[in-house]
Each structure stands twice: as structure tokens, then as C-alpha cells.
Design a protein around this motif. Structure first.
Motif, PDB file in Angstrom:
ATOM      1  N   PHE A 246       5.778   7.322   3.300  1.00 16.29           N
ATOM      2  CA  PHE A 246       5.875   6.839   1.919  1.00 16.29           C
ATOM      3  C   PHE A 246       7.254   7.151   1.343  1.00 16.29           C
ATOM      4  N   VAL A 247       7.780   8.329   1.670  1.00 20.81           N
ATOM      5  CA  VAL A 247       9.119   8.703   1.201  1.00 20.81           C
ATOM      6  C   VAL A 247      10.155   7.762   1.815  1.00 20.81           C
ATOM      7  N   TYR A 248       9.985   7.411   3.074  1.00 13.09           N
ATOM      8  CA  TYR A 248      10.906   6.464   3.709  1.00 13.09           C
ATOM      9  C   TYR A 248      10.809   5.076   3.075  1.00 13.09           C
ATOM     10  N   PHE A 249       9.600   4.632   2.758  1.00 15.78           N
ATOM     11  CA  PHE A 249       9.446   3.335   2.085  1.00 15.78           C
ATOM     12  C   PHE A 249      10.124   3.353   0.713  1.00 15.78           C
ATOM     13  N   ILE A 250       9.961   4.448  -0.007  1.00 14.81           N
ATOM     14  CA  ILE A 250      10.599   4.573  -1.318  1.00 14.81           C
ATOM     15  C   ILE A 250      12.117   4.525  -1.168  1.00 14.81           C
ATOM     16  N   SER A 251      12.638   5.229  -0.166  1.00 16.71           N
ATOM     17  CA  SER A 251      14.092   5.212   0.037  1.00 16.71           C
ATOM     18  C   SER A 251      14.581   3.822   0.440  1.00 16.71           C
TER      19      SER A 251
END
Length: 178
Positions: free
Chosen positions: A133-138
Motif C-alpha cells: 500500500f505504501v508503494y502504491f501511494i508512492s
């Protein structure tokens, strides 16, 4: 540059559609959880966590398209009374500051996601890995940075073109006066 610009615009539109799909998934998840809790007294495990994660991803993925449409809130009621050149300079400064901020945010989110992956961080209830999820946000922020770069380049091109036009007019007037 036009190919790059159209590519970024296409990616922004696609991410916006994905963001809309995530909002629909969040809505269905919440409604399903309420129905299952109310009728069968059996809620969906980790709904609160999933709603938070999916909403964060949806918001970040929708930011680039919003910036592309110039849909962000701007304080224009004061700036609109300035001369066009000053307005353009303010736009350049705003785009540059936003690009710097979101670039650093993207970079640190990627590093944070990597740290979360290494440590194996998961949510408390459903034990969902958080790093994807953090990668998608980034990724959403990265595309926002690309949109801001394009906007900054367009503003700089516009101000340099206006300066060239004024310079040519001044040269033409000086030749006429001779």
C-alpha cells in the motif's frame, strides 16, 4: 516532450480510474461489513484497516489527475489582480515548491515501504502486509511529480515565449524609430 506529456496524462487518467474503483471497493466493503454485522453478527475481519489503506491509496492515485485538471484549491482571489507576468512567476514558484515537496515525500515513502517490507510490518487485526500500500501511494505521488514537472516546464516556456515576444516588439519599435 509532447509524447512524454501525453503519456503522463494517460497514466494520470488511468490512476484516477483505479482510484475510483478503490473508492467503490471501500464502499462495498463498508456496506458488506455493516450488513454482515447487523444480520449475521459476523463482521469482516480487518475492515477498518482495509478501508484506511484503500482510501489512502485512492487519494494518492487521484492527486495527479486532479493536478492535471487544475482542480486543487488555489488562492486566486488576490493573485488574479496582479499582472499576468507576476501571476506566471507565482505559478512557477508554486509548481517548483510543490514539486520539491512531493519529490521528497515520494522518495521517503519508497524508503519507508522498503523498511516496512524488510521488517515484515502487518496490520494489527487482519495481518495484511502494509508495504504494498505504501508503494502504491508512492506511485501516485510519483505521477503527481511528473504532472508538476510538466506544468512547471509549460509555465517556464510560456514566460520565456512572452519575454521573446516583448523583445522582438521592442526591436521592431527601435528599428521603426530609426
Amino acid at each position: 516532450m509532447r509524447q512524454f506529456s501525453s503519456l503522463v496524462k494517460g497514466i494520470s487518467r488511468t490512476l484516477d480510474k483505479i482510484a475510483g474503483a478503490f473508492i467503490v471497493v471501500v464502499m462495498l466493503l463498508v456496506v458488506s461489513n455493516v450488513v454482515l454485522r447487523g444480520i449475521f453478527n459476523h463482521p469482516i475481519k480487518g475492515t477498518y484497516e482495509l478501508v484506511g489503506l484503500l482510501t489512502a491509496v485512492a487519494v494518492s492515485m487521484g492527486l495527479a489527475y486532479c493536478a492535471l485538471q487544475k482542480g486543487h484549491i488555489a488562492v486566486g482571489f488576490v493573485v488574479e489582480y496582479f499582472p499576468k507576468k507576476i501571476q506566471l512567476i507565482i505559478d512557477i514558484l508554486n509548481h517548483f515548491a510543490a514539486l520539491c515537496f512531493w519529490s521528497f515525500t515520494t522518495w521517503f515513502l519508497i524508503r519507508y515501504g522498503h523498511t516496512m517490507m524488510q521488517k515484515g510490518l502487518v496490520t494489527a487485526t487482519a495481518e495484511i502486509p502494509v508495504y504494498p500500500f505504501v508503494y502504491f501511494i508512492s506511485c501516485g505521488f510519483l505521477v503527481l511529480c511528473l504532472v508538476l514537472m510538466i506544468a512547471l516546464k509549460e509555465d517556464v516556456t510560456r514566460i520565456s515565449n512572452e519575454s521573446l515576444i516583448r523583445l522582438k516588439r521592442a526591436e521592431a519599435l527601435s528599428e521603426e524609430s530609426i
